[in-house]
Write a protein that holds these residues in place. Structure first.
Motif, PDB file in Angstrom:
ATOM      1  N   ARG A  61       8.334   6.196   6.603  1.00 41.01           N
ATOM      2  CA  ARG A  61       8.653   5.254   5.535  1.00 41.01           C
ATOM      3  C   ARG A  61       9.736   4.293   6.010  1.00 41.01           C
ATOM      4  O   ARG A  61       9.684   3.083   5.780  1.00 41.01           O
ATOM      5  CB  ARG A  61       9.108   6.048   4.310  1.00 41.01           C
ATOM      6  CG  ARG A  61       9.408   5.175   3.119  1.00 41.01           C
ATOM      7  CD  ARG A  61       9.968   6.002   1.984  1.00 41.01           C
ATOM      8  NE  ARG A  61      11.132   6.769   2.402  1.00 41.01           N
ATOM      9  CZ  ARG A  61      12.369   6.280   2.424  1.00 41.01           C
ATOM     10  NH1 ARG A  61      12.597   5.031   2.102  1.00 41.01           N
ATOM     11  NH2 ARG A  61      13.362   7.046   2.825  1.00 41.01           N
ATOM     12  N   PHE A  97       0.855  -1.188   0.000  1.00 37.49           N
ATOM     13  CA  PHE A  97       0.000   0.000   0.000  1.00 37.49           C
ATOM     14  C   PHE A  97       0.887   1.232   0.000  1.00 37.49           C
ATOM     15  O   PHE A  97       2.100   1.130   0.119  1.00 37.49           O
ATOM     16  CB  PHE A  97      -0.966   0.009   1.197  1.00 37.49           C
ATOM     17  CG  PHE A  97      -0.302  -0.147   2.537  1.00 37.49           C
ATOM     18  CD1 PHE A  97      -0.251  -1.403   3.148  1.00 37.49           C
ATOM     19  CD2 PHE A  97       0.270   0.951   3.192  1.00 37.49           C
ATOM     20  CE1 PHE A  97       0.338  -1.544   4.382  1.00 37.49           C
ATOM     21  CE2 PHE A  97       0.870   0.787   4.424  1.00 37.49           C
ATOM     22  CZ  PHE A  97       0.910  -0.467   5.026  1.00 37.49           C
ATOM     23  N   SER A  98       0.276   2.395  -0.148  1.00 34.49           N
ATOM     24  CA  SER A  98       1.024   3.648  -0.169  1.00 34.49           C
ATOM     25  C   SER A  98       0.698   4.439   1.081  1.00 34.49           C
ATOM     26  O   SER A  98      -0.392   4.332   1.634  1.00 34.49           O
ATOM     27  CB  SER A  98       0.622   4.480  -1.381  1.00 34.49           C
ATOM     28  OG  SER A  98       0.927   3.798  -2.560  1.00 34.49           O
ATOM     29  N   ILE A  99       1.664   5.204   1.524  1.00 29.07           N
ATOM     30  CA  ILE A  99       1.423   6.055   2.678  1.00 29.07           C
ATOM     31  C   ILE A  99       1.605   7.509   2.283  1.00 29.07           C
ATOM     32  O   ILE A  99       2.340   7.822   1.357  1.00 29.07           O
ATOM     33  CB  ILE A  99       2.393   5.733   3.840  1.00 29.07           C
ATOM     34  CG1 ILE A  99       3.839   5.875   3.371  1.00 29.07           C
ATOM     35  CG2 ILE A  99       2.119   4.348   4.370  1.00 29.07           C
ATOM     36  CD1 ILE A  99       4.828   5.877   4.486  1.00 29.07           C
ATOM     37  N   GLY A 100       0.909   8.353   2.993  1.00 31.43           N
ATOM     38  CA  GLY A 100       1.069   9.779   2.734  1.00 31.43           C
ATOM     39  C   GLY A 100       0.980  10.526   4.045  1.00 31.43           C
ATOM     40  O   GLY A 100       0.462  10.018   5.037  1.00 31.43           O
ATOM     41  N   GLY A 101       1.488  11.716   4.092  1.00 31.12           N
ATOM     42  CA  GLY A 101       1.378  12.521   5.300  1.00 31.12           C
ATOM     43  C   GLY A 101       2.655  12.488   6.110  1.00 31.12           C
ATOM     44  O   GLY A 101       3.668  11.953   5.721  1.00 31.12           O
ATOM     45  N   GLN A 115      -3.386  18.739   2.175  1.00 33.25           N
ATOM     46  CA  GLN A 115      -3.224  18.066   0.893  1.00 33.25           C
ATOM     47  C   GLN A 115      -3.036  16.565   1.098  1.00 33.25           C
ATOM     48  O   GLN A 115      -2.411  15.909   0.291  1.00 33.25           O
ATOM     49  CB  GLN A 115      -1.986  18.615   0.176  1.00 33.25           C
ATOM     50  CG  GLN A 115      -2.167  20.037  -0.289  1.00 33.25           C
ATOM     51  CD  GLN A 115      -0.970  20.484  -1.083  1.00 33.25           C
ATOM     52  OE1 GLN A 115      -0.342  19.684  -1.765  1.00 33.25           O
ATOM     53  NE2 GLN A 115      -0.647  21.750  -0.965  1.00 33.25           N
ATOM     54  N   ASN A 116      -3.511  16.004   2.187  1.00 30.56           N
ATOM     55  CA  ASN A 116      -3.351  14.577   2.442  1.00 30.56           C
ATOM     56  C   ASN A 116      -4.081  13.758   1.405  1.00 30.56           C
ATOM     57  O   ASN A 116      -5.261  13.935   1.183  1.00 30.56           O
ATOM     58  CB  ASN A 116      -3.917  14.231   3.822  1.00 30.56           C
ATOM     59  CG  ASN A 116      -2.824  14.155   4.837  1.00 30.56           C
ATOM     60  OD1 ASN A 116      -1.684  13.937   4.515  1.00 30.56           O
ATOM     61  ND2 ASN A 116      -3.201  14.340   6.107  1.00 30.56           N
ATOM     62  N   PRO A 117      -3.363  12.851   0.762  1.00 30.02           N
ATOM     63  CA  PRO A 117      -4.037  12.056  -0.261  1.00 30.02           C
ATOM     64  C   PRO A 117      -4.994  11.049   0.343  1.00 30.02           C
ATOM     65  O   PRO A 117      -6.043  10.794  -0.187  1.00 30.02           O
ATOM     66  CB  PRO A 117      -2.894  11.346  -0.979  1.00 30.02           C
ATOM     67  CG  PRO A 117      -1.760  11.342  -0.021  1.00 30.02           C
ATOM     68  CD  PRO A 117      -1.913  12.533   0.838  1.00 30.02           C
ATOM     69  N   PHE A 118      -4.641  10.489   1.478  1.00 29.46           N
ATOM     70  CA  PHE A 118      -5.539   9.507   2.099  1.00 29.46           C
ATOM     71  C   PHE A 118      -5.893  10.016   3.478  1.00 29.46           C
ATOM     72  O   PHE A 118      -5.037  10.435   4.223  1.00 29.46           O
ATOM     73  CB  PHE A 118      -4.844   8.148   2.244  1.00 29.46           C
ATOM     74  CG  PHE A 118      -3.947   7.824   1.115  1.00 29.46           C
ATOM     75  CD1 PHE A 118      -2.577   7.897   1.268  1.00 29.46           C
ATOM     76  CD2 PHE A 118      -4.461   7.464  -0.123  1.00 29.46           C
ATOM     77  CE1 PHE A 118      -1.739   7.595   0.224  1.00 29.46           C
ATOM     78  CE2 PHE A 118      -3.636   7.173  -1.166  1.00 29.46           C
ATOM     79  CZ  PHE A 118      -2.262   7.232  -0.994  1.00 29.46           C
ATOM     80  N   GLN A 149       4.432  17.477   6.386  1.00 29.75           N
ATOM     81  CA  GLN A 149       3.655  17.651   5.174  1.00 29.75           C
ATOM     82  C   GLN A 149       2.478  18.575   5.433  1.00 29.75           C
ATOM     83  O   GLN A 149       2.096  18.815   6.574  1.00 29.75           O
ATOM     84  CB  GLN A 149       3.108  16.291   4.693  1.00 29.75           C
ATOM     85  CG  GLN A 149       4.184  15.245   4.549  1.00 29.75           C
ATOM     86  CD  GLN A 149       5.054  15.509   3.361  1.00 29.75           C
ATOM     87  OE1 GLN A 149       4.556  15.880   2.310  1.00 29.75           O
ATOM     88  NE2 GLN A 149       6.349  15.352   3.529  1.00 29.75           N
ATOM     89  N   ASP A 150       1.894  19.033   4.345  1.00 29.85           N
ATOM     90  CA  ASP A 150       0.740  19.918   4.427  1.00 29.85           C
ATOM     91  C   ASP A 150      -0.510  19.087   4.703  1.00 29.85           C
ATOM     92  O   ASP A 150      -0.911  18.269   3.880  1.00 29.85           O
ATOM     93  CB  ASP A 150       0.593  20.658   3.085  1.00 29.85           C
ATOM     94  CG  ASP A 150      -0.536  21.642   3.096  1.00 29.85           C
ATOM     95  OD1 ASP A 150      -1.098  21.903   4.178  1.00 29.85           O
ATOM     96  OD2 ASP A 150      -0.853  22.139   2.005  1.00 29.85           O
ATOM     97  N   PRO A 151      -1.131  19.253   5.870  1.00 24.68           N
ATOM     98  CA  PRO A 151      -2.265  18.377   6.209  1.00 24.68           C
ATOM     99  C   PRO A 151      -3.460  18.557   5.286  1.00 24.68           C
ATOM    100  O   PRO A 151      -4.265  17.670   5.111  1.00 24.68           O
ATOM    101  CB  PRO A 151      -2.613  18.766   7.650  1.00 24.68           C
ATOM    102  CG  PRO A 151      -2.039  20.121   7.809  1.00 24.68           C
ATOM    103  CD  PRO A 151      -0.834  20.204   6.946  1.00 24.68           C
ATOM    104  N   HIS A 171       7.502  12.268   7.168  1.00 22.81           N
ATOM    105  CA  HIS A 171       7.139  11.306   6.135  1.00 22.81           C
ATOM    106  C   HIS A 171       8.267  10.298   5.928  1.00 22.81           C
ATOM    107  O   HIS A 171       8.050   9.096   5.799  1.00 22.81           O
ATOM    108  CB  HIS A 171       6.857  12.055   4.828  1.00 22.81           C
ATOM    109  CG  HIS A 171       6.338  11.174   3.743  1.00 22.81           C
ATOM    110  ND1 HIS A 171       5.002  10.911   3.610  1.00 22.81           N
ATOM    111  CD2 HIS A 171       6.976  10.504   2.762  1.00 22.81           C
ATOM    112  CE1 HIS A 171       4.825  10.111   2.564  1.00 22.81           C
ATOM    113  NE2 HIS A 171       6.015   9.844   2.036  1.00 22.81           N
TER     114      HIS A 171
END
Lengths: 522, 98
Positions: free
Chosen positions: B68, B31-35, B43-46, B39-41, B64
């Protein structure tokens, strides 16, 4: 025949493939039109005709189908064709004559009054000083140093006044305006009253009583000169400075094709504003071209042409009802004239672009044949040396046809006679201009000033205004400047009051932050 | 989940255990992680699952890159996550109210 002798000269220059085609067409021609000289491509040594007579070209202008091109058609030479006058021109000439006489008188009257008054005013201080010396010299007190110092000051102040008056007032009148300049008249009246009162005082208190205090008299004369200098200052402020600050934005629209411009003006009277507008008109507006308007007129004519109204209910129907019915019917009619307009315009655009491309190429090729001789090369010149005029005549035939076709397509052909084109070409060659610089004059319509005075269509102007022409400009004033063929509608708007406030931003307060968003797959 | 910065937050979490897959030479999760706090909250992708802990490491205050790294350690075959979800929070609240 001159065709034979110059034929070879022409073939020397042309290198394009079209030469063969042109040769064929040339053989069909008999003789060139005399009105335009022998302008055909046949002759390289072109005899330039006299500048187009003022009236002669109008005859060709009014005839639609005849082409006034040089070199393609053959017409016999008739003696009368160069001097035919149309009815319009007779009216125009007579109008010009009678108007010019009337206005000149008025102008000269004003001028003489002002100059007489000026001379009187200028001599008054001198007279004030001299009269006691002449009339009762013996009784006068001797003139001490203060008094003599005042003589010098009077002399210099008079000199300054003279120079100032010359600079301000002695100028060529730019125009004839319908009514008198209010401010100028006021100033003249003021000066007259002023000097009159000084003379009155002088006559009563000094001449009659034979005052012996000469210094006092000289001081009196000095005070007069000082006051005159102040009046001169007032004149500068009223006549020149007051209208420099822009207060109104004036929109000028030409009635025939809608071309419009904006100008900034200060506090002026309507007639002076009209003068400024007209002076700028000659420089800013493209020249009025009546042949560009015929298309829209024919479209409008076709629109109403197909409808007829019949009276079914018997006589006595009012005319307005009829015309309204016609207008309604015409509006409802399915008209495809918009289609025509669109395709016609697209077609015209394409044609103009094609001809323009041909013209640019022809001119560029023509210009490559001319090379400027440096001073040292003069002795070992390969061909014969030519002055600019001859050089222009030498390369003109290779571009003549392309230029003529382009001008005909853009309907500018009556604005450029062959002589004017040759002159312009010689001018460009003398000043080392590129082909593009030479063509700039023909590719787009220029302002009226660029063309010959005979083609202007706009020399006599009439100011039509609801308000008095000497009243000042106000917001919302509309006046019209009419000339014979078109009119300029002028609309005055006030420039808004601007509220400007200040804000200070500390340069150290410019700070930034990075906003990231990344995504990783794990 | 609204919170006041600096104050302790209570959240309902769910334990998830993931066995890493083997793909070539790497172990991947799929899976992918974001945030991350860097990071800019907005613009969170998930914004579905928020991770609290990974294998005992705290995930609430990591960048971030650190997140990771914690997830992709080479010698760990199993990853145990503590995850909070908005829907989970709502379900618990509803059950507490009724």
């Amino acid at each position: 025949m001159d065709t034979e002798s110059t034929y070879s000269g022409y073939s020397h220059y042309s290198g394009h493939s079209k030469k063969a085609h042109r040769q064929g067409s040339r053989d069909r021609h008999k003789s060139p039109r005399s009105k335009d000289g022998s302008r055909s491509e046949k002759s390289v040594t072109i005899q330039a005709p006299p500048a187009e007579p003022l009236l002669g070209n109008d005859a060709s202008r009014t005839e639609e189908g005849q082409d006034d091109n040089w070199g393609e058609t053959t017409t016999a030479i008739t003696g009368t064709s160069e001097h035919s006058i149309s009815q319009e021109d007779i009216a125009r000439i007579s109008k010009d004559l009678e108007d010019s006489v009337g206005l000149d008188c008025k102008r000269y009257l004003g001028l003489t009054v002002a100059s007489v008054l000026g001379l009187l005013v200028f001599l008054t201080p001198v007279v004030f000083i001299l009269l006691p010396q002449i009339l009762w010299r013996d009784a006068l007190e001797p003139c001490g140093t203060v008094c003599e110092g005042l003589f010098i000051s009077v002399a210099f102040k008079l000199l300054i006044l003279l120079i100032g008056t010359w600079a301000l007032f002695f100028r060529q009148p730019r125009a004839d305006i319908p009514r008198v300049f209010v401010f100028r008249a006021l100033l003249l009246v003021l000066i007259f009253l002023f000097v009159f009162s000084y003379w009155l005082f002088y006559g009563v208190r000094i001449l009659d009583s034979k005052d012996t205090n000469y210094q006092g008299i000289v001081q009196y004369a000095v005070s007069l000169v000082d006051a005159l200098l102040f009046i001169h200052y007032l004149a500068i402020v009223l006549l020149e400075l007051r209208q420099l600050q822009p207060v109104f934005a004036v929109k000028v629209v030409r009635s025939t094709d809608g071309e419009s411009r904006y100008y900034s003006l200060g506090h002026l009277s309507i007639q002076r504003a009209a003068l400024v507008v007209l002076e700028n008109y000659y420089r800013d507006f493209t020249v009025y071209n009546p042949s560009l308007l015929t298309a829209s007129k024919s479209r409008a004519a076709k629109h109403m042409a197909g409808l007829k109204v019949y009276n079914v209910d018997g006589p006595g129907n009012n005319a307005s009802g009829q015309s309204r019915a016609m207008i309604a019917a015409a509006a409802r009619r399915r008209d495809s004239s918009h289609n025509e307009l669109y395709y016609e315009e697209a077609d015209h655009e394409r044609r103009v672009k094609k001809r323009r491309a041909r013209l640019v190429v022809a001119v560029e090729e023509a210009f490559t044949h001319i090379k400027r001789l440096q001073a040292e090369e003069e002795q070992k010149a390969p061909g014969e040396m030519m002055d600019p005029r001859e050089a222009a005549q030498a390369i003109f035939p290779s571009m003549a046809r392309a230029l003529q076709k382009y001008l005909r397509t853009t309907r500018q052909q009556q604005y450029h006679s062959m002589e004017s084109i040759l002159q312009h070409l010689a001018f460009c060659i003398t000043n080392n201009m590129t082909p593009k610089a030479f063509l700039e004059r023909y590719l787009s319509a220029g302002p009226t000033l660029q063309y010959d005075r005979d083609r202007w269509f706009s020399k006599q102007w009439t100011l039509v205004s609801e308000e008095a022409v000497t009243s000042g400009l106000q917001d919302g004033v509309v006046f019209v400047l009419k000339c014979l063929d078109f009119s300029l509608v002028v609309n005055v708007k006030k420039i808004p009051f601007i509220k400007l406030s200040e804000e200070f931003i500390d340069p150290k307060s410019h700070k930034f932050v990075l906003r990231l968003q990344s995504e990783t797959s794990v | 989940m609204s919170y006041v910065p600096g104050q302790p937050v209570t959240a309902v979490v769910q334990r998830i255990e993931i066995h890493k897959l083997r793909q070539g030479d790497n172990l991947i999760l799929g899976f992918s992680i974001g945030g991350g706090i860097d990071q800019d909250p907005t613009q969170n992708p998930f914004s579905e699952d928020k991770t609290d802990k990974v294998n005992g490491w705290d995930m609430t205050m990591v960048t971030h890159d650190q997140a990771r790294k914690r997830l992709t350690k080479r010698n760990e075959e199993v990853v145990r996550l503590l995850v909070t979800r908005q829907s989970l929070q709502k379900a618990v609240q509803q059950s507490m109210m009724s």
